[in-house]
Motif scaffolding. Structure first.
Motif, short mmCIF file in Angstrom:
data_model
loop_
_atom_site.label_atom_id
_atom_site.label_comp_id
_atom_site.label_asym_id
_atom_site.label_seq_id
_atom_site.Cartn_x
_atom_site.Cartn_y
_atom_site.Cartn_z
N GLU A 260 -4.26 0.21 8.57
CA GLU A 260 -4.97 -0.70 9.47
C GLU A 260 -5.21 -2.08 8.85
OE1 GLU A 260 -8.52 1.11 11.08
OE2 GLU A 260 -7.49 3.02 11.42
N LYS A 261 -5.38 -2.15 7.54
CA LYS A 261 -5.74 -3.42 6.92
C LYS A 261 -4.58 -4.16 6.27
CE LYS A 261 -10.02 -2.90 8.05
NZ LYS A 261 -10.64 -3.77 9.09
N THR A 262 -3.45 -3.48 6.06
CA THR A 262 -2.29 -4.16 5.46
C THR A 262 -1.06 -4.13 6.37
OG1 THR A 262 -1.38 -2.20 4.34
CG2 THR A 262 -3.10 -3.44 3.18
N GLY A 263 -1.06 -3.26 7.37
CA GLY A 263 0.08 -3.16 8.27
C GLY A 263 1.24 -2.35 7.73
N LEU A 264 1.05 -1.67 6.60
CA LEU A 264 2.10 -0.83 6.04
C LEU A 264 2.25 0.45 6.84
CD1 LEU A 264 1.23 -1.15 2.23
CD2 LEU A 264 3.15 -2.24 3.41
N ALA A 265 3.40 1.11 6.69
CA ALA A 265 3.63 2.40 7.35
C ALA A 265 2.92 3.52 6.58
CB ALA A 265 5.13 2.70 7.40
N ASP A 266 2.70 4.65 7.26
CA ASP A 266 2.00 5.79 6.65
C ASP A 266 2.62 6.18 5.30
OD1 ASP A 266 0.53 5.79 8.95
OD2 ASP A 266 1.28 7.70 9.72
N LYS A 267 3.95 6.31 5.30
CA LYS A 267 4.65 6.77 4.10
C LYS A 267 4.44 5.79 2.94
CE LYS A 267 9.22 8.15 2.41
NZ LYS A 267 10.65 8.34 2.78
N GLN A 268 4.48 4.49 3.22
CA GLN A 268 4.28 3.48 2.17
C GLN A 268 2.88 3.57 1.59
OE1 GLN A 268 5.55 0.23 4.86
NE2 GLN A 268 6.97 -0.40 3.24
N VAL A 269 1.90 3.75 2.46
CA VAL A 269 0.51 3.84 1.98
C VAL A 269 0.30 5.11 1.17
CG1 VAL A 269 -1.92 3.87 2.65
CG2 VAL A 269 -0.30 2.48 3.94
N ALA A 270 1.01 6.18 1.53
CA ALA A 270 0.91 7.42 0.75
C ALA A 270 1.36 7.19 -0.69
CB ALA A 270 1.77 8.52 1.39
N TYR A 271 2.36 6.32 -0.88
CA TYR A 271 2.81 6.01 -2.22
C TYR A 271 1.77 5.18 -2.98
CZ TYR A 271 7.37 7.78 -0.74
OH TYR A 271 8.38 8.60 -0.28
N TYR A 272 1.07 4.31 -2.26
CA TYR A 272 -0.04 3.58 -2.89
C TYR A 272 -1.18 4.54 -3.24
CZ TYR A 272 1.73 -1.17 -2.22
OH TYR A 272 2.47 -2.33 -2.31
N PHE A 273 -1.36 5.56 -2.41
CA PHE A 273 -2.36 6.59 -2.72
C PHE A 273 -1.99 7.29 -4.03
CE2 PHE A 273 -4.33 10.86 -1.26
CZ PHE A 273 -5.54 10.54 -1.87
N SER A 274 -0.71 7.55 -4.20
CA SER A 274 -0.24 8.15 -5.45
C SER A 274 -0.50 7.21 -6.63
CB SER A 274 1.24 8.48 -5.34
OG SER A 274 1.70 9.14 -6.49
N LEU A 275 -0.28 5.91 -6.42
CA LEU A 275 -0.58 4.92 -7.47
C LEU A 275 -2.06 4.95 -7.81
CD1 LEU A 275 0.07 2.46 -9.26
CD2 LEU A 275 -0.25 1.01 -7.22
N SER A 276 -2.90 5.08 -6.79
CA SER A 276 -4.34 5.16 -7.03
C SER A 276 -4.69 6.39 -7.87
CB SER A 276 -5.08 5.21 -5.68
OG SER A 276 -6.48 5.26 -5.88
N MET A 277 -3.98 7.50 -7.61
CA MET A 277 -4.20 8.69 -8.41
C MET A 277 -3.71 8.50 -9.85
SD MET A 277 -5.88 10.67 -6.60
CE MET A 277 -6.30 10.99 -4.89
N ALA A 278 -2.67 7.68 -10.01
CA ALA A 278 -2.23 7.34 -11.37
C ALA A 278 -3.33 6.57 -12.10
CB ALA A 278 -0.94 6.51 -11.31
N MET A 279 -4.05 5.73 -11.36
CA MET A 279 -5.18 5.02 -11.95
C MET A 279 -6.27 6.01 -12.38
SD MET A 279 -4.12 1.97 -11.85
CE MET A 279 -5.61 1.18 -12.44
N MET A 280 -6.44 7.07 -11.59
CA MET A 280 -7.42 8.08 -11.96
C MET A 280 -7.00 8.79 -13.25
SD MET A 280 -8.88 11.37 -9.83
CE MET A 280 -10.34 10.52 -9.22
#
Length: 419
Positions: A260-280
């Motif tokens: 909703e805030k970047t206009g990316l597709a679901d699949k692309q945001v899922a990869y950013y979610f994975s990046l966020s988990m890498a930060m964890m």
């Protein structure tokens, strides 16, 4: 006083295997957050309804925490792990009939059984890891093991993004069925392998005191006193409830926020979610290192303040700046769960296993907050991220004031003994 070792050589194989369990249950939990968005797309449910995925997962923690603890106390750590893996695999296989019936209710039942296995594993694994060495280094061991939980949290969104989010309708449910069948088979294999692992005799570092003993290093503690009198433990349960509430809500709507805030597709945001988990994962490795120089409670407090600032930035909808803050949120979430857990288990003597059950039950906070955040998210997803600030305030209070082991009524006991 000599420096305590991280662990001992005789525990090495057991430690490696138990640490791997942290990876496997993280895959399942973060896959739940991918399913949250996928069920919105395929089963046509609202954000608040999809929050029931987290209710199914974390509700199992509330139900299974005490039974898992009792099972562990009676049958030991190894059989507790095997029970957890069996329930995990069973829940995964139940995704097959759920997909064939295209039923959100059936999926939630399967998730509940799967999560009952996760709850059992978490109840067992934390005191298990804590017992594999000196109590003084239990914070480091638990944070190290949780670092591999972070690795599993990276793998989960990657699997979900690759196998699930690209597919829609009936095809989307077929991909869910196939993926969870594979997961169930892998978990069964892990259980079989652990069956043959010989666990050395453990000497619980928490349980070496008599029931009425007063801790020699801390006169505020009566070892083995009832848990409700252990102030630091009661606050740890409260802090864990709010911590998992903040975590569950943050993860549940991560993909919604990114779309909703970047206009990316679901699949692309899922990869950013994975990046966020890498930060964890990075946060846990770095946190484990920093705890050599910074007291665990102080590091916990610092990370709480950082996340409150990030939540404010996220709520302001600054586009990629706010989304970047959301990605960074997991870095500072990283040490919270294991540090609260290990601080809560300090100086509990033979009540350690029971205490572990309650700390796992406290994860029910992850069932409470996502539906509430979902109601706000139905209006504006960004404003929903103001709610976790309340959670971090409670954790901050625990880290600053109530982390120190203290038995309520200790002064009275000591005065009677002196008299």
């Amino acid at each position: 006083m000599s420096q305590a070792k991280f662990t001992e050589k005789k525990y090495a194989i057991t430690f490696i295997f138990v640490t791997s369990l942290f990876l496997f249950w993280a895959i399942a939990i973060t896959m739940g957050d991918v399913l949250n968005k996928h069920f919105q797309n395929v089963l046509h449910i609202s954000k608040s309804e999809s929050g029931l995925v987290q209710l199914s997962i974390f509700g199992a923690y509330a139900v299974m925490g005490i039974p898992a603890g009792l099972f562990m106390k009676k049958y030991g750590y190894k059989k507790g792990v095997l029970l957890g893996l069996l329930l995990y695999a069973l829940g995964a296989f139940l995704f097959v009939p759920a997909a064939e019936n295209e039923s959100f209710t059936y999926f939630r039942v399967a998730l509940f059984i799967l999560a009952s296995g996760l709850a059992t594993l978490e109840t067992v694994a934390h005191p298990f890891v804590a017992s594999l060495g000196d109590e003084r280094t239990s914070d480091q061991r638990i944070n190290f093991a949780q670092s591999f939980n972070g690795l599993g949290a990276i793998i989960g969104p990657l699997l979900g993004g690759f196998f699930i989010l690209d597919s829609q309708g009936t095809e989307g449910l077929e991909s869910v069925k196939t993926l969870y069948t594979i997961i169930g088979a892998v978990i069964l294999f892990i259980g079989l392998a652990f069956w043959f692992v010989k666990v050395p005799e453990l000497k619980d570092p928490h349980g070496s005191h008599s029931d009425n003993d007063v801790d020699a290093e801390n006169q505020d503690i009566v070892v083995n006193a009832p848990l409700y009198k252990q102030r630091h433990f009661m606050w740890a349960v409260l802090a864990q409830f709010f911590n998992i509430g903040a975590q569950g809500g943050t993860w549940a709507y991560f993909i919604n926020y990114g779309v909703e805030k970047t206009g990316l597709a679901d699949k692309q945001v899922a990869y950013y979610f994975s990046l966020s988990m890498a930060m964890m994962m990075a946060g846990r490795f770095i946190g484990t290192f920093l705890m050599r120089y910074i007291a665990p409670n102080k590091l916990l407090a610092i990370y709480c303040v950082c996340n409150m600032i990030l939540c404010v930035i996220i709520s302001q909808s600054f586009g990629w700046i706010s989304f970047g803050a959301l990605v960074m949120l997991n870095f500072f979430l990283s040490v919270m769960y294991p540090t609260i857990f290990s601080l809560g288990l300090k100086k509990l003597g033979n009540k350690t296993e029971q205490a572990s059950s309650f700390l796992v039950m406290a994860m029910f906070g992850g069932a409470v907050f996502p539906p509430i955040m979902g109601l706000v998210a139905n209006t504006d997803i960004a404003y929903a991220y103001l709610l976790p600030i309340v959670c971090y305030l409670v954790i901050l209070l625990f880290a600053v004031k109530y982390y120190r082991p203290k038995t309520l009524g200790t002064t009275v006991v000591l005065n009677k003994n002196a008299a």
